[in-house]
Design an enzyme around this catalytic site. Sequence first.
Site, PDB file in Angstrom:
ATOM      1  N   SER A 136       0.853  -1.190   0.000  1.00 21.07           N
ATOM      2  CA  SER A 136       0.000   0.000   0.000  1.00 21.07           C
ATOM      3  C   SER A 136       0.884   1.234   0.000  1.00 21.07           C
ATOM      4  O   SER A 136       2.044   1.173   0.461  1.00 21.07           O
ATOM      5  CB  SER A 136      -0.889   0.006   1.251  1.00 21.07           C
ATOM      6  OG  SER A 136      -1.518   1.265   1.433  1.00 21.07           O
ATOM      7  N   TYR A 149      -2.363  -1.737  10.312  1.00 22.26           N
ATOM      8  CA  TYR A 149      -2.485  -1.941   8.864  1.00 22.26           C
ATOM      9  C   TYR A 149      -1.256  -1.372   8.159  1.00 22.26           C
ATOM     10  O   TYR A 149      -0.639  -2.049   7.329  1.00 22.26           O
ATOM     11  CB  TYR A 149      -3.754  -1.258   8.347  1.00 22.26           C
ATOM     12  CG  TYR A 149      -3.906  -1.336   6.845  1.00 22.26           C
ATOM     13  CD1 TYR A 149      -4.521  -2.425   6.243  1.00 22.26           C
ATOM     14  CD2 TYR A 149      -3.443  -0.308   6.028  1.00 22.26           C
ATOM     15  CE1 TYR A 149      -4.667  -2.503   4.870  1.00 22.26           C
ATOM     16  CE2 TYR A 149      -3.584  -0.377   4.650  1.00 22.26           C
ATOM     17  CZ  TYR A 149      -4.195  -1.467   4.076  1.00 22.26           C
ATOM     18  OH  TYR A 149      -4.330  -1.547   2.714  1.00 22.26           O
TER      19      TYR A 149
END
Length: 245
Positions: A136, A149
Amino acid sequence: MKTTGNTIFMTGGTSGIGLELARRFRDLGNTVIISGRRKDLLDQLAAEDHLEGVVLDVADPASIAAAFADVTARHDVKVLITMAGIMRPENLQDPAHLATSEATIDINLLGTIRSITTFLPYLQQQSDPTIITVSSGLAFVPLALTPTYNATKAAIHSYTQSLRLQLADTAVQVIELVPPAVQTELMGSTPDPSWMPLDEYVDESIAILQQNPDVEEILVDRVHFLRAAERENRHPEAVAAVNSH
């Protein structure tokens, strides 16, 4: 990686980026097998999208082993995409966040490692094999709302680099997919209209693969500023607010 004529197995793939990628790869003439924990949803997608589904929980090593045995008994898998993941907000001042943190690590990071470990010996026996991991933009510029995350995605980036180096003398290609903020329901809320539309993200990602089959990182234009943020000494708060994927 060849974008046509492949057999692709994806951990996850029942929603968001994974599902749209599966559809595009299917339309390009690939056999695509997606996976997830809900058999009813997999059956629905099989009927509606003609995507084969396999029940899989990446937090359960036995489930991964069973899915691997099932899929490889019926298909010559050439590509593994480790898409399965969760993204949840956390308040680090509340001890209750630990349950969220542990689940996120178990699914996002350990799930990726478990899946690759299970499939790698098999893939090494295939022709033109590929592993695609999913990190990400938040691996490089963290969003304060989702600390674990972010950490799992940073770990996946690092793990992918090590994996690529260790497999340099083999036929296995290792690619890292690095999404920016994309209009999906990953966090269970309505997507922000400022995020990148899902179809545009997948279009650009597929185009990158088609134009450069040997690419190591799939970086669409809208994620470059995050990927380069540390090198360019950007302050995290200046860019993190616009990213939640």
